[in-house]
Design an enzyme around this catalytic site. Structure first.
Site, PDB file in Angstrom:
ATOM      1  N   ASP A 194      54.096  45.805  35.055  1.00 17.88           N
ATOM      2  CA  ASP A 194      52.817  44.786  35.257  1.00 17.88           C
ATOM      3  C   ASP A 194      53.629  44.068  36.610  1.00 17.88           C
ATOM      4  O   ASP A 194      54.438  42.890  36.226  1.00 17.88           O
ATOM      5  CB  ASP A 194      52.417  44.401  34.364  1.00 17.88           C
ATOM      6  CG  ASP A 194      51.396  43.429  34.476  1.00 17.88           C
ATOM      7  OD1 ASP A 194      51.558  42.568  35.532  1.00 17.88           O
ATOM      8  OD2 ASP A 194      50.075  43.951  33.226  1.00 17.88           O
ATOM      9  N   HIS A 195      53.595  44.074  37.369  1.00 17.23           N
ATOM     10  CA  HIS A 195      53.837  43.236  37.945  1.00 17.23           C
ATOM     11  C   HIS A 195      54.037  41.404  37.787  1.00 17.23           C
ATOM     12  O   HIS A 195      54.677  40.538  39.009  1.00 17.23           O
ATOM     13  CB  HIS A 195      53.412  43.217  40.028  1.00 17.23           C
ATOM     14  CG  HIS A 195      52.650  42.831  40.566  1.00 17.23           C
ATOM     15  ND1 HIS A 195      50.798  44.094  40.813  1.00 17.23           N
ATOM     16  CD2 HIS A 195      52.003  42.079  41.571  1.00 17.23           C
ATOM     17  CE1 HIS A 195      50.087  43.160  40.943  1.00 17.23           C
ATOM     18  NE2 HIS A 195      50.726  41.596  41.657  1.00 17.23           N
ATOM     19  N   HIS A 257      47.011  42.344  34.268  1.00 17.27           N
ATOM     20  CA  HIS A 257      47.770  41.235  34.359  1.00 17.27           C
ATOM     21  C   HIS A 257      47.832  39.652  33.332  1.00 17.27           C
ATOM     22  O   HIS A 257      48.372  38.797  33.035  1.00 17.27           O
ATOM     23  CB  HIS A 257      47.013  41.385  35.568  1.00 17.27           C
ATOM     24  CG  HIS A 257      47.970  41.807  36.887  1.00 17.27           C
ATOM     25  ND1 HIS A 257      49.161  42.577  36.863  1.00 17.27           N
ATOM     26  CD2 HIS A 257      47.293  42.547  37.696  1.00 17.27           C
ATOM     27  CE1 HIS A 257      48.758  44.247  37.639  1.00 17.27           C
ATOM     28  NE2 HIS A 257      47.777  43.507  39.263  1.00 17.27           N
TER      29      HIS A 257
HETATM   30  C1  BG6 Z   1      46.687  44.740  41.977  1.00 20.78           C
HETATM   31  C2  BG6 Z   1      45.191  45.454  41.635  1.00 20.78           C
HETATM   32  O1  BG6 Z   1      47.322  45.031  40.440  1.00 20.78           O
HETATM   33  O2  BG6 Z   1      47.244  42.918  42.045  1.00 20.78           O
HETATM   34  C3  BG6 Z   1      45.008  43.998  42.894  1.00 20.78           C
HETATM   35  O3  BG6 Z   1      45.182  46.206  41.629  1.00 20.78           O
HETATM   36  C4  BG6 Z   1      45.049  43.078  42.898  1.00 20.78           C
HETATM   37  O4  BG6 Z   1      43.326  44.475  42.832  1.00 20.78           O
HETATM   38  C5  BG6 Z   1      46.243  42.616  42.888  1.00 20.78           C
HETATM   39  O5  BG6 Z   1      44.707  42.416  44.462  1.00 20.78           O
HETATM   40  C6  BG6 Z   1      46.523  41.124  42.685  1.00 20.78           C
HETATM   41  O6  BG6 Z   1      47.990  40.489  42.496  1.00 20.78           O
HETATM   42  P1  BG6 Z   1      48.419  39.259  43.748  1.00 20.78           P
HETATM   43  O7  BG6 Z   1      50.194  39.701  43.426  1.00 20.78           O
HETATM   44  O8  BG6 Z   1      48.708  39.728  45.665  1.00 20.78           O
HETATM   45  O9  BG6 Z   1      48.037  38.795  42.772  1.00 20.78           O
END
Ligand code: BG6
Length: 513
Positions: A194-195, A257
């Protein structure tokens, strides 16, 4: 939830190893994964002997693949590729390629031979990470093929798999997927990425809370009035309509997230700082989320979809006009919701979560709104409404800010809200690593602290599933349309149940608000 709790296998050293990327020709690999590995290389964090094997369906030679990777680095790596061609060249020498059709069992036999030979040739033990950067329906197929050829066995070196989101499409499918992976991999070998958890600033929430004496005593129902968590994006779905139309904002952003961020904000301090203790605490928060009953969904969850809008003389497409989106789609591109955590610390304190596309700013932040002082001594003298907030800014302009009232210099006692902000960028010597760099390195070391554990994934599906079900089956539940470049449907403010309160409109730089 009966998970077997293992001690973390963290070793703190990155052993010689092989990384196999399934889906190496895809967008994620090109834009994020390979640049992250390159950055780790530039930072001298990779082991002496390592190889990255790209596994993709295209037929191509090692040379052509290396050229492709080199071009991706030149396009997507933040630093190093243009400035340091020698380093780029030596990095590229660690890149290999094997054609693999993920659906073909035989191709995995060929992959096994390829790995065996490479491991001998490069003298790298069979410590292997398999990264599933592939469409979710292939996760269990690839896992089954790996198992079939014994590519999961650890007699000759450890094996780990990294699984991208979404982990399942619902509670049942997540359980099913977990079962399939567990046919050949144990929980310690499965890294559910989960980044958001890899973001430096999300980790800093824990440090802010647990390394300072003055936040934690007020971090509870006695002093906190409400918590807002926002992840807003300026862009629409772009080329991802096909995926997004089967997902929607609740699955795409909240199930994973934002509920993970909420868990970090709300969890109890672990007794010791290790992977299992932290994850044991954060899962308790997810398990304590008060289920939203079908009959309560309208008053607790607002969904929206962006429509065609004229913004600064430019037409912005509506969601239904996006590529690969159904023209009658009811998929939500915005969700705002009120949730409660039924535990001792947070009883009856609302957490407001909001995410959406085509909003005015790209901001992710957590705002802790504190209760007002018990006696309003300066009430008549406030220039602005005196509010106390702790803002944990995840991106951009990452940092922490505290808002409080101060006396305006001069006669009398006029009070104004001011803002004391710490910007991460002020720690100039320390660059903030990309989430994928941190997470990949953690997996290479064997540290799963920042990866989602099965019980956490299941608990968050358990919470969002009934909402998705009700939306699907009850056509009375409104889907509100909102114009691009606005903060979503105005109905989202009704969640506060108090006309005086509304969502904060965050600017992408901290300022007095
Ligand atoms: C991804 C989603 O996991 O996270 C995207 O699939 C979203 O829809 C993105 O744009 C947002 O990540 P960050 O790191 O740019 O906030």
């Amino acid at each position: 939830m009966g998970e077997i709790i293992h001690k973390s296998a963290r070793k703190n050293t990155v052993e010689n190893q092989i990384l196999v990327i399934f889906g190496t020709n895809g967008d994620l690999a090109k834009r994020k994964l390979l640049p992250a590995i390159f950055q780790l290389y530039l930072d001298n964090l990779l082991p002496e002997r390592f190889a990255v094997i790209g596994a993709g369906s295209q037929e191509k030679t090692e040379e052509v693949n290396r050229e492709d990777v080199q071009n991706s680095m030149l396009e997507f790596a933040k630093t190093g590729a243009h400035e340091n061609p020698k380093k780029l060249q030596s990095f590229i020498e660690h890149i290999y390629y094997q054609k693999v059709n993920n659906q073909s069992e035989n191709d995995f036999g060929t992959l096994k031979n390829y790995i065996d030979q490479l491991s001998i040739k490069l003298d790298i033990p069979k410590n292997i990470i398999y990264y599933f950067s592939i469409p979710p329906f292939l996760y269990e197929v690839v896992a089954a093929h790996l198992i079939k050829f014994g590519l999961n066995t650890e007699a000759d070196g450890w094996k780990r798999i990294i699984v991208e989101k979404p982990f399942g499409y619902s509670f049942d499918t997540a359980v099913e997927l977990d079962k399939k992976l567990r046919n050949g991999f144990n929980e310690e070998q499965i890294y559910r990425i989960d980044h958001y958890l890899g973001k430096e600033t999300v980790q800093n929430i824990m440090v802010t809370r647990f390394s300072n004496g003055f936040f934690e005593p007020i971090w509870n129902r006695k002093y906190v009035d409400r918590v807002e968590i926002t992840a807003s994006e300026k862009i629409g779905v772009g080329n991802r309509g096909g995926y997004y139309d089967t997902s929607g904002a609740l699955r795409d952003m909240i199930q994973n997230h934002l509920l993970q961020v909420l868990a970090v904000v709300a969890m109890e301090p672990p007794a010791i700082f290790d992977s299992e203790s932290i994850r044991n605490e954060s899962v308790k928060v997810l398990q304590a989320l008060r289920p939203i009953k079908q009959t309560e969904i309208i008053e607790n969850v607002v969904r929206g979809q962006y429509i065609e809008t004229l913004v600064e003389d430019q037409i912005q497409k509506g969601y239904r006009q996006e590529k690969d989106v159904s023209p009658n789609s009811k998929t939500e591109t915005f969700v705002a919701m009120r949730v409660f955590i039924d535990n001792w610390r947070w009883s009856e304190i609302p957490f407001y979560i909001r995410t959406g596309k085509q909003l005015p700013e790209r901001v992710t932040e957590v705002v802790i709104h504190l209760k007002p002082a018990p006696h309003q001594l300066f009430k008549q003298r406030c220039v602005a409404q005196s509010t106390n907030m702790i803002i944990l800014r995840i991106s951009p302009d990452a940092g922490v800010a505290v808002d409080f009232g101060m006396k305006i210099p001069g006669a009398g006692y006029k009070v104004q809200n001011v803002n004391m902000a710490f910007h991460y960028s002020d720690l100039a010597s320390n660059k903030i690593s990309e989430a994928y760099e941190r997470l990949l390195l953690d997996c290479m070391i064997g540290d799963s602290t920042l990866y989602a554990r099965a019980d956490a994934v299941k608990a968050s599906w358990k919470f969002v599933d009934p909402i998705l079900q009700t939306w699907k089956t009850n056509s009375d539940i409104p889907l509100y349309f909102y114009e691009c470049n606005t903060w979503g449907p105005k109905e989202a403010n009704a969640l506060f149940g108090n006309k005086e309160l509304k969502w904060r409109a965050p600017f992408n730089k901290f300022k007095n608000e």
